[in-house]
Motif scaffolding. Sequence first.
Motif, PDB file in Angstrom:
ATOM      1  N   HIS A  23       0.781  -1.099   0.074  1.00 49.97           N
ATOM      2  CA  HIS A  23      -0.057  -0.148  -0.054  1.00 49.97           C
ATOM      3  C   HIS A  23       0.897   1.199   0.055  1.00 49.97           C
ATOM      4  N   LEU A  24       2.060   1.214  -0.064  1.00 54.63           N
ATOM      5  CA  LEU A  24       3.005   2.279   0.044  1.00 54.63           C
ATOM      6  C   LEU A  24       2.869   3.323  -0.963  1.00 54.63           C
ATOM      7  N   LEU A  25       2.676   3.028  -2.337  1.00 55.67           N
ATOM      8  CA  LEU A  25       2.487   3.975  -3.296  1.00 55.67           C
ATOM      9  C   LEU A  25       1.152   4.734  -2.994  1.00 55.67           C
ATOM     10  N   LEU A  26       0.235   4.261  -2.372  1.00 55.00           N
ATOM     11  CA  LEU A  26      -1.073   4.731  -2.145  1.00 55.00           C
ATOM     12  C   LEU A  26      -0.733   6.066  -1.246  1.00 55.00           C
ATOM     13  N   GLU A  27       0.204   5.850  -0.523  1.00 57.31           N
ATOM     14  CA  GLU A  27       0.681   6.855   0.742  1.00 57.31           C
ATOM     15  C   GLU A  27       1.134   8.209  -0.435  1.00 57.31           C
ATOM     16  N   ASN A  28       1.920   7.939  -1.448  1.00 54.23           N
ATOM     17  CA  ASN A  28       2.241   8.846  -2.140  1.00 54.23           C
ATOM     18  C   ASN A  28       0.853   9.412  -2.988  1.00 54.23           C
ATOM     19  N   GLU A  29      -0.020   8.690  -3.389  1.00 53.85           N
ATOM     20  CA  GLU A  29      -0.855   8.977  -4.135  1.00 53.85           C
ATOM     21  C   GLU A  29      -1.916  10.039  -3.402  1.00 53.85           C
ATOM     22  N   LYS A  30      -1.889   9.794  -1.755  1.00 57.95           N
ATOM     23  CA  LYS A  30      -2.664  10.540  -1.089  1.00 57.95           C
ATOM     24  C   LYS A  30      -2.074  12.094  -1.041  1.00 57.95           C
ATOM     25  N   VAL A  31      -0.980  12.121  -1.316  1.00 55.56           N
ATOM     26  CA  VAL A  31      -0.327  13.793  -0.920  1.00 55.56           C
ATOM     27  C   VAL A  31      -0.279  14.318  -2.305  1.00 55.56           C
ATOM     28  N   ALA A  32      -0.720  13.834  -3.384  1.00 50.53           N
ATOM     29  CA  ALA A  32      -0.356  14.294  -4.559  1.00 50.53           C
ATOM     30  C   ALA A  32      -0.901  15.844  -4.912  1.00 50.53           C
ATOM     31  N   ASP A  33      -2.090  16.093  -3.997  1.00 48.27           N
ATOM     32  CA  ASP A  33      -2.452  17.628  -4.198  1.00 48.27           C
ATOM     33  C   ASP A  33      -2.264  18.410  -3.087  1.00 48.27           C
ATOM     34  N   ARG A  34      -1.264  18.055  -2.153  1.00 48.32           N
ATOM     35  CA  ARG A  34      -1.007  18.721  -0.739  1.00 48.32           C
ATOM     36  C   ARG A  34       0.114  19.714  -1.134  1.00 48.32           C
ATOM     37  N   SER A  35       0.066  20.632  -0.333  1.00 45.93           N
ATOM     38  CA  SER A  35       1.336  21.779  -0.764  1.00 45.93           C
ATOM     39  C   SER A  35       2.845  21.299  -0.277  1.00 45.93           C
ATOM     40  N   SER A  36       3.686  21.552  -0.947  1.00 50.72           N
ATOM     41  CA  SER A  36       5.137  20.857  -0.671  1.00 50.72           C
ATOM     42  C   SER A  36       5.495  21.245   0.576  1.00 50.72           C
ATOM     43  N   GLN A  37       5.101  22.498   1.182  1.00 51.17           N
ATOM     44  CA  GLN A  37       5.691  22.580   2.643  1.00 51.17           C
ATOM     45  C   GLN A  37       5.274  21.488   3.720  1.00 51.17           C
ATOM     46  N   GLU A  38       4.308  20.724   3.329  1.00 52.33           N
ATOM     47  CA  GLU A  38       3.866  19.675   4.293  1.00 52.33           C
ATOM     48  C   GLU A  38       4.507  18.399   4.264  1.00 52.33           C
ATOM     49  N   LEU A  39       4.883  18.333   2.946  1.00 51.77           N
ATOM     50  CA  LEU A  39       5.640  17.029   2.650  1.00 51.77           C
ATOM     51  C   LEU A  39       7.189  16.788   2.811  1.00 51.77           C
ATOM     52  N   THR A  40       7.254  15.518   2.924  1.00 48.00           N
ATOM     53  CA  THR A  40       8.821  15.114   3.008  1.00 48.00           C
ATOM     54  C   THR A  40       9.235  15.031   1.714  1.00 48.00           C
ATOM     55  N   ALA A  41      10.778  14.905   1.672  1.00 48.61           N
ATOM     56  CA  ALA A  41      11.640  15.173   0.686  1.00 48.61           C
ATOM     57  C   ALA A  41      11.220  14.034  -0.584  1.00 48.61           C
ATOM     58  N   GLY A  42      10.867  12.668  -0.091  1.00 51.56           N
ATOM     59  CA  GLY A  42      10.354  11.824  -1.088  1.00 51.56           C
ATOM     60  C   GLY A  42       8.911  12.104  -1.770  1.00 51.56           C
ATOM     61  N   GLN A  43       8.139  12.864  -0.948  1.00 49.25           N
ATOM     62  CA  GLN A  43       6.679  12.801  -1.182  1.00 49.25           C
ATOM     63  C   GLN A  43       6.876  14.088  -2.252  1.00 49.25           C
ATOM     64  N   VAL A  44       7.636  15.175  -2.122  1.00 44.71           N
ATOM     65  CA  VAL A  44       7.746  16.270  -2.893  1.00 44.71           C
ATOM     66  C   VAL A  44       8.062  15.805  -4.226  1.00 44.71           C
ATOM     67  N   GLN A  45       9.356  14.847  -4.100  1.00 44.24           N
ATOM     68  CA  GLN A  45       9.671  14.177  -5.517  1.00 44.24           C
ATOM     69  C   GLN A  45       8.837  13.633  -6.361  1.00 44.24           C
ATOM     70  N   TYR A  46       7.644  12.829  -5.362  1.00 44.92           N
ATOM     71  CA  TYR A  46       6.574  12.166  -6.113  1.00 44.92           C
ATOM     72  C   TYR A  46       5.767  13.077  -6.833  1.00 44.92           C
ATOM     73  N   GLN A  47       5.679  14.183  -5.923  1.00 46.32           N
ATOM     74  CA  GLN A  47       4.666  15.211  -6.515  1.00 46.32           C
ATOM     75  C   GLN A  47       5.104  15.712  -7.626  1.00 46.32           C
ATOM     76  N   LYS A  48       6.453  16.014  -7.639  1.00 44.67           N
ATOM     77  CA  LYS A  48       7.214  16.883  -8.926  1.00 44.67           C
ATOM     78  C   LYS A  48       7.396  15.882 -10.069  1.00 44.67           C
ATOM     79  N   TYR A  49       8.198  14.841  -9.481  1.00 48.17           N
ATOM     80  CA  TYR A  49       8.789  13.985 -10.839  1.00 48.17           C
ATOM     81  C   TYR A  49       8.431  12.537 -10.907  1.00 48.17           C
ATOM     82  N   ARG A  50       7.103  12.371 -10.130  1.00 50.83           N
ATOM     83  CA  ARG A  50       6.728  10.984 -10.112  1.00 50.83           C
ATOM     84  C   ARG A  50       7.810  10.008  -9.357  1.00 50.83           C
TER      85      ARG A  50
END
Length: 470
Positions: free
Chosen positions: A324-351
């Motif tokens: 289920h780990l990639l679902l964690e990334n999906e869940k944060v897709a539209d959150r502001s990057s300030q709230e995210l960790t480095a890995g989540q930011v990279q998922y949001q920006k570069y998938r």
Amino acid sequence: METVDVFKNGPEVSLEQVLDNREWRSAKQTKLENDFPRATIVAVKLNLPGNVKNSAKIQQFFNAGWRILLASLNGWPIQSIELDISRPTGPEGFVVVSKDINSVKQVAIRFEESFPLGRFFDSDVMAKEAEGYQLSRQELGFEARRCFVCDENAKACAKAGRHSFDELRQAVNHTYEQYFVQDPFLPYWDERSVVEAATFACLAEVVTNPKPGLVDPVSMGAHDDMDVDTFIDSSLALQPYFKECITAGRTFKKGQLTELLALIRPAGLAAEQAMKVATNGVNTHKGAIFTLGILIAAYGYCTQDQKSTTLSFVQKAVSAMGAHLLLENEKVADRSSQELTAGQVQYQKYRLAGVRGEVYEGLVPLSDVALPALRKSEGTTNERLLDTLMAIAAAITDSTLVKRAGDPAINREMIAWVAEFQKLGGAQTSAGMTFLSRLDQTFISRHLSIGGAADYLILTAFIARLMGLI
Ligand SMILES: CC(C)(COP(=O)(O)OP(=O)(O)OC[C@H]1O[C@@H](n2cnc3c(N)ncnc32)[C@H](O[C@H]2O[C@H](COP(=O)(O)OP(=O)(O)OP(=O)(O)O)[C@@H](O)[C@H]2O)[C@@H]1O)[C@@H](O)C(=O)NCCC(=O)NCCS
Ligand SMILES: Nc1ncnc2[nH]cnc12
């Protein structure tokens, strides 16, 4: 798949050297019997065909068995241990244990019979003042030693000269390939040994040097908030967490393996706190807490009931835990990057799936890149771990490197650096080591760090320790 030749590059020995060595062994055994008359002595060597009795791969072979044989001595008091791994006539080990000869003999024979590499070992068990009668192999309930080519009675095969020299050598190479290459064999280890292997892995990683941009005893790399002592303190602080992970894996009853991840997550959060307490708030092992914790729990799950396992089974369990780990990334897709960790930011920006993606896939670079690199490298442990680190760095998308470079294109530069390092001959050449030192300076000046690759090196050292590869 490479065809392995265990005997390649090994020194050839003469019959005279073999006979002289027999004298040496006999004298050694007599001395140990006289020094420890009431204890039992186990003299361990390999039974390999031909006139090449030692090589880097033969030492890997011996080391794997030797560590497992010692661990099989059930914690009986050990009076003396001697290991001479580089004798031209073959590695030799001697252990003196305070236990009756028949109990020790049973352990030695069971090791030869049940451990995949065991049938190539020859363990002589003796005692000067053996209490009671020394039972034979058959009286201890074991069959006669079996031939490692055809499984028939080994003495009968030897007497009849049933197998060619090449057949015998191929049997050794095939077993090495099965144990170390095709699907690395992971013996059952008790929880204390697993925690020790995980701690060893964290310490072995940080002392390896020079690592590009990373902390080691000589340099803080591209980090201004942590040094080798920070990592040592952090490694020791994680031991209770390692214990919780192996226990969770060993006691996890059937069910979705995602629940095993959920089970260790609170321990992981607590471990992050323990890490920060030990390091005054610095992030040394955040990634390793995640990946190594999951790997330990998965190994524990696969070795319930004292079963042995292989790396592929453990990797399947890792992947099942991370389903289920990639679902964690999906869940944060539209959150502001300030709230995210480095890995989540990279998922949001570069998938880029980062370390979550690695676990989701089952830590594939571990079996496909890291362990083959470690096995192939034949220098010192430091050199072998440097070769392995660089192979990993070219094989993964390291979210710390991308975060620090601010651009995934850094991965292409990383691949080019690794190719140049390998072309120079790697860490066993002075050119390779000079290249690494210079690359370290480049990383420091560009504030780059391959923290993710360092974590993978920890995972590799952990698995290598379990299988006796280092
Ligand atoms: C899922 C978590 C890892 C947290 O999620 P996050 O989004 O933070 O994950 P990532 O940023 O993608 O990676 C986190 C760390 O994982 C290591 N790593 C990165 N890429 C890889 C990879 N491809 N394979 C394996 N491991 C990877 C890396 O950790 C190492 O580097 C860190 C040191 O580098 P540095 O740049 O110094 O980091 P900082 O100090 O943060 O930055 P500076 O201020 O210095 O610039 C160090 O952590 C090394 O370990 C990535 O940093 C997971 O933590 C999580 O879910 N946590 C929640 C609690 C939990 O569930 N824990 C236990 C679960 S069992
Ligand atoms: N030696 C090291 N230096 C920096 N980050 C790391 N993460 C894991 N090991 C590390």
